[in-house]
Design a protein around this motif. Structure first.
Motif, PDB file in Angstrom:
ATOM      1  N   THR A 223       3.578  -0.807  -0.916  1.00 20.42           N
ATOM      2  CA  THR A 223       2.562  -0.517   0.119  1.00 20.42           C
ATOM      3  C   THR A 223       1.414  -1.148  -0.546  1.00 20.42           C
ATOM      4  O   THR A 223       1.143  -1.288  -1.523  1.00 20.42           O
ATOM      5  CB  THR A 223       2.315   0.716   0.428  1.00 20.42           C
ATOM      6  N   GLU A 224       0.339  -1.584   0.590  1.00 21.56           N
ATOM      7  CA  GLU A 224      -0.704  -2.488   0.164  1.00 21.56           C
ATOM      8  C   GLU A 224      -1.880  -2.091   1.315  1.00 21.56           C
ATOM      9  O   GLU A 224      -1.787  -1.961   2.334  1.00 21.56           O
ATOM     10  CB  GLU A 224      -0.712  -3.901   0.142  1.00 21.56           C
ATOM     11  N   GLU A 225      -3.051  -1.531   0.441  1.00 24.58           N
ATOM     12  CA  GLU A 225      -4.571  -1.111   1.242  1.00 24.58           C
ATOM     13  C   GLU A 225      -5.474  -2.210   0.946  1.00 24.58           C
ATOM     14  O   GLU A 225      -5.853  -2.518  -0.281  1.00 24.58           O
ATOM     15  CB  GLU A 225      -4.797  -0.098   0.958  1.00 24.58           C
ATOM     16  N   VAL A 226      -5.770  -3.193   2.063  1.00 16.64           N
ATOM     17  CA  VAL A 226      -6.615  -4.400   1.776  1.00 16.64           C
ATOM     18  C   VAL A 226      -8.004  -3.804   2.181  1.00 16.64           C
ATOM     19  O   VAL A 226      -8.210  -3.360   3.522  1.00 16.64           O
ATOM     20  CB  VAL A 226      -6.034  -5.604   2.519  1.00 16.64           C
ATOM     21  N   THR A 227      -9.179  -4.217   1.692  1.00 15.30           N
ATOM     22  CA  THR A 227     -10.612  -3.919   2.108  1.00 15.30           C
ATOM     23  C   THR A 227     -11.435  -5.197   1.808  1.00 15.30           C
ATOM     24  O   THR A 227     -10.948  -5.715   0.924  1.00 15.30           O
ATOM     25  CB  THR A 227     -10.962  -2.740   1.569  1.00 15.30           C
ATOM     26  N   ALA A 228     -12.297  -5.205   2.167  1.00 13.82           N
ATOM     27  CA  ALA A 228     -13.495  -6.368   1.808  1.00 13.82           C
ATOM     28  C   ALA A 228     -14.870  -5.837   1.627  1.00 13.82           C
ATOM     29  O   ALA A 228     -15.258  -4.746   2.374  1.00 13.82           O
ATOM     30  CB  ALA A 228     -13.494  -7.435   2.975  1.00 13.82           C
TER      31      ALA A 228
END
Length: 258
Positions: free
Chosen positions: A198-203
């Motif tokens: 699982t991946e959680e992507v933010t900027a």
């Protein structure tokens, strides 16, 4: 490189017009990665503008992360080749079987030379968010692996992996060099066959330390990806916190419509 002229009757500020023309030259390839921009004096003379106007134009490009100033040398185009990340492919077992960790597989697809430095390996307690992802209690120990990734010599990513100590002990995960295929290959050798991620992507904007380590120009954002790896028994076997120079990456995901 052919430069255009300013539209002095228009509403767009001269410095923005100069930035537009330099940006267009980069997009056309007239100014390639590593090329030096015309000097302030050359730009002042060509456009018949004051030094401050030229500096505002260059600062706009620096803020966008398109160029970087080097003390005593000038201003250079900074356009690192994107490393296309294929979520459905980069952790495929065939890469580990071939002795390639995920970053090596990504770099090979992008046609860049991959390298890793600033490798540190230690042991301790994980931050609260990581303990939550790994389903560990507060006293649990983890092996912590920190490193920086470079594409053709340009730093583009930092990563910190947290592996439950009971899984890492007795393997090369605790060593400086984790061996062919990286830590995922070592986990599978130890009997923890990987099943899903699982991946959680933010900027966000980078911290001062992240700007230094990734050699980012002012105003350049970063992507953060928190990945958790699970084995076929459903146990979380690793959490990895990565910070990526946003201009260097394209995130591409392929998933079924069902």
């Amino acid at each position: 490189m052919a430069l255009g002229s300013l539209d002095r009757s228009g509403d767009r500020a001269p410095y923005r017009q100069i930035a537009d023309q330099l940006r267009a030259a980069m997009d056309r390839g007239d100014l390639a990665a590593g090329d030096k921009l015309p000097s302030e004096a050359d730009l002042m003379r060509h456009y018949d503008v004051a030094r401050m106007t030229v500096r505002q134009a260059v600062q706009e490009l620096r803020t966008e992360g398109r160029v970087v100033a080097e003390q005593g040398r000038g201003v250079f185009v900074r356009l690192p080749a994107p490393v296309r990340r294929l979520a459905s492919d980069r952790f495929a077992r065939r890469h580990r079987d071939a002795g390639q960790a995920a970053f090596l597989a990504e770099a090979e697809k992008a046609g860049v030379t991959a390298s890793v430095d600033e490798i540190q390996v230690g042991r301790g307690q994980a931050p609260a968010l990581i303990r939550e992802r790994l389903m560990l209690d507060d006293a649990a120990q983890v092996v912590i692996r920190s490193r920086r990734y470079l594409a053709s010599g340009q730093p583009i990513e930092t990563a910190v992996s947290y592996i439950p100590a009971d899984l890492a002990e007795g393997t090369r995960i605790v060593e400086h060099d984790s061996g062919p295929g990286g830590i995922y290959a070592r986990l599978e050798e130890a009997g923890h066959t990987l099943d899903r991620f699982t991946e959680e992507v933010t900027a966000r904007m980078p911290t001062a330390d992240e700007r230094r380590r990734l050699q980012l120009s002012p105003g350049t954002p970063v992507l953060t990806v928190l990945r958790t790896a699970y084995d076929t028994e459903g146990r979380a076997v690793e959490a990895c916190d990565t910070v990526k120079a946003a201009p260097a990456y394209v995130l591409e995901y392929d998933f079924p419509a069902r």
